[in-house]
Design an enzyme around this catalytic site. Structure first.
Site, PDB file in Angstrom:
ATOM      1  N   ARG A 130     -56.882 -13.408  16.403  1.00  0.00           N
ATOM      2  CA  ARG A 130     -56.838 -14.690  15.682  1.00  0.00           C
ATOM      3  C   ARG A 130     -58.223 -15.058  15.126  1.00  0.00           C
ATOM      4  NH1 ARG A 130     -52.337 -18.029  19.326  1.00  0.00           N
ATOM      5  NH2 ARG A 130     -50.569 -17.254  18.103  1.00  0.00           N
TER       6      ARG A 130
ATOM      7  N   LYS B  75     -43.131 -19.114  27.067  1.00  0.00           N
ATOM      8  CA  LYS B  75     -42.944 -20.474  26.524  1.00  0.00           C
ATOM      9  C   LYS B  75     -41.444 -20.737  26.351  1.00  0.00           C
ATOM     10  CE  LYS B  75     -47.294 -20.927  23.996  1.00  0.00           C
ATOM     11  NZ  LYS B  75     -47.925 -20.960  22.665  1.00  0.00           N
TER      12      LYS B  75
ATOM     13  N   GLY C 293     -49.937 -14.803  19.861  1.00  0.00           N
ATOM     14  CA  GLY C 293     -51.240 -14.516  20.463  1.00  0.00           C
ATOM     15  C   GLY C 293     -51.165 -13.433  21.530  1.00  0.00           C
TER      16      GLY C 293
ATOM     17  N   GLY D   1     -44.186 -18.407  17.643  1.00  0.00           N
ATOM     18  CA  GLY D   1     -43.148 -19.420  17.421  1.00  0.00           C
ATOM     19  C   GLY D   1     -43.030 -19.775  15.947  1.00  0.00           C
TER      20      GLY D   1
END
Ligand SMILES: Nc1ncnc2c1ncn2[C@@H]1O[C@H](COP(=O)(O)OP(=O)(O)O)[C@@H](O)[C@H]1O
Ligand SMILES: O=C(OP(=O)(O)O)[C@H](O)COP(=O)(O)O
Length: 398
Positions: free
Chosen positions: A38, A198, A355, A378
């Site tokens: 990132r 998540k 990530g 997401g």
């Protein structure tokens, strides 16, 4: 598609205070960034703004803190960013108020400053107008380069874009162009692999995803909730039991949409989460009550690989196991290597993002073999569903 946005080509940057929203939510271990993807991806935007004489004021979140939490500070990430871009990156201990304003007042044109975690303020996730105003007054214009956080309508990812002239950063442009190119009219059959931890924030999007893909492999922490919903004892595994009705609804929707749901058929179980912890493969009818499912088992890996063989396009977010620690990386590494090999022989278009997912593919040594690696997890899945992303929509001229 990106032509409908204003980009850095349209911005007068010299001498301007540029609020630059990026995604610095990088994997960390013991205070060290373990995957810089990132950071590498936002480097061109940061350097372009700085080199054109803008003052680069970085806004980003890290983790999901509830209020100020030193463990979730962006300070070590700012230091890692400085190493990646090979320029000094200043740091201010708050993203609003006097601390931020004083640090910005000291900046020269071309300087780079990272502000502390925006999520230390509750106004960020609630997109509160007062917090948006506090952020907006720190800048002359706002650049959004955080495609991977564009599914969040938060103050720094969306709100500020209504208050300041808004521009897409280079990564934002590239991500949307690359995803359009790879997936606008995907070759069928399309398979999705969704894993990770998540669960509550991603389970809802599976409901729409099942009507877009031909097969959905569910692994990782996400799978445990589905297994529990089907009456399987998952012991002490990560599992969001209250989401069992959602999981059952998704299974029913998948059936109606002719989407095959591929759940684990066995599991790698340990009694504590530590490197090289003794691990055992169990059938799903015999998961020990005090054990944790930390990876899919060997029979599940064979099923996932067979499903990949049947697909022409793969989209993947979320590792299928707790890949950070060996041996719980085995399932993710095996599936990643399998998908990479098929991509190399032109049998598969493979797009993966997120990530931790990208960190896992790097760890497996195969990221470069995938057709496209997105920084987003997401956000990429929501884009795939055809949902408007707030952080992208705000960039379109009103
Ligand atoms: N069975 C599991 N139990 C606990 N954690 C898991 C399991 N499988 C995967 N994970 C964790 O999921 C995390 C990644 O999830 P997530 O943030 O959703 O992915 P991404 O960042 O790629 O979008 C990793 O830290 C990994 O250890
Ligand atoms: O890491 C991120 O997303 P991802 O886990 O989907 O890759 C983004 O920074 C968004 O973080 P959030 O899911 O806490 O809003």
């Amino acid at each position: 598609m990106t032509k409908s946005f204003r980009t850095l080509d349209d911005a007068e940057l010299k001498g301007k205070r540029v609020l630059l929203r990026v995604d610095l939510n990088v994997p960390m271990d013991a205070g060290k960034v373990t995957d810089t993807t990132r950071l590498d991806r936002v480097a061109p935007t940061i350097l372009e703004i700085a080199d054109k004489g803008g003052k680069v004021i970085i806004l980003a979140h890290f983790g999901r803190p509830k209020g100020v939490d030193p463990k979730e500070s962006l300070r070590p990430v700012a230091a890692a960013l400085a190493e990646v871009i090979k320029r000094p990156v200043g740091f201010a201990e708050d993203c609003i108020g006097e601390v931020a304003a004083a640090a910005i007042a000291k900046m020269q044109d071309g300087d780079i400053l990272c502000l502390e975690n925006t999520r230390f303020h509750k106004g960020e996730e609630k997109n509160e107008p007062e917090f948006v105003d506090e952020l907006a007054k720190l800048g002359d214009l706002w650049v959004n380069d955080a495609f991977s956080a564009a599914h969040r309508a938060h103050a720094s990812t969306e709100g500020v874009g209504h208050k300041l002239p808004a521009y897409a950063g280079r990564t934002m442009q590239l991500e949307i162009d690359a995803l359009n190119k790879a997936l606008e009219a995907p070759k069928r059959p399309v398979i999705a692999i969704v894993g990770g931890a998540k669960v509550s924030s991603k389970i809802d999007l599976l409901e729409n995803l099942v009507s877009k893909v031909d097969a959905l492999v569910i692994g990782g922490g996400m799978a445990n909730t589905f297994l529990h919903a089907q009456g399987i004892n998952v012991g002490k595994s990560l599992c969001e039991k209250d989401l069992a009705p959602t999981a059952l609804r998704i299974i029913a929707k998948a059936e109606a949409a002719n989407c095959a749901i591929i759940l684990p058929v066995d599991a790698t179980v340990a009694y504590h989460f530590a490197p090289n912890a003794p691990a055992f493969a169990y059938g799903l009818d015999s998961i020990p009550a005090d054990g944790m499912i930390l990876d899919v088992g060997p029979r599940s890996v064979a099923r996932i690989n067979a499903a990949i063989d049947d697909a022409a396009t793969l989209v993947w977010n979320g590792p299928v196991g707790a890949f950070e620690l060996h041996p719980f990386d085995a399932g993710t590494v095996a599936a990643a290597q399998h998908a990479a090999a098929r991509t190399k022989t032109h049998k598969l278009v493979s797009v993966a993002g997120g990530g931790d997912t990208v960190a896992a593919l790097n760890q497996a040594g195969v990221a470069a073999d995938f057709t496209y690696i997105s920084t987003a997890g997401g956000a990429f899945l929501e884009w795939m569903e055809g949902k408007p992303l707030p952080g992208v929509e705000v960039l379109r001229p009103q």
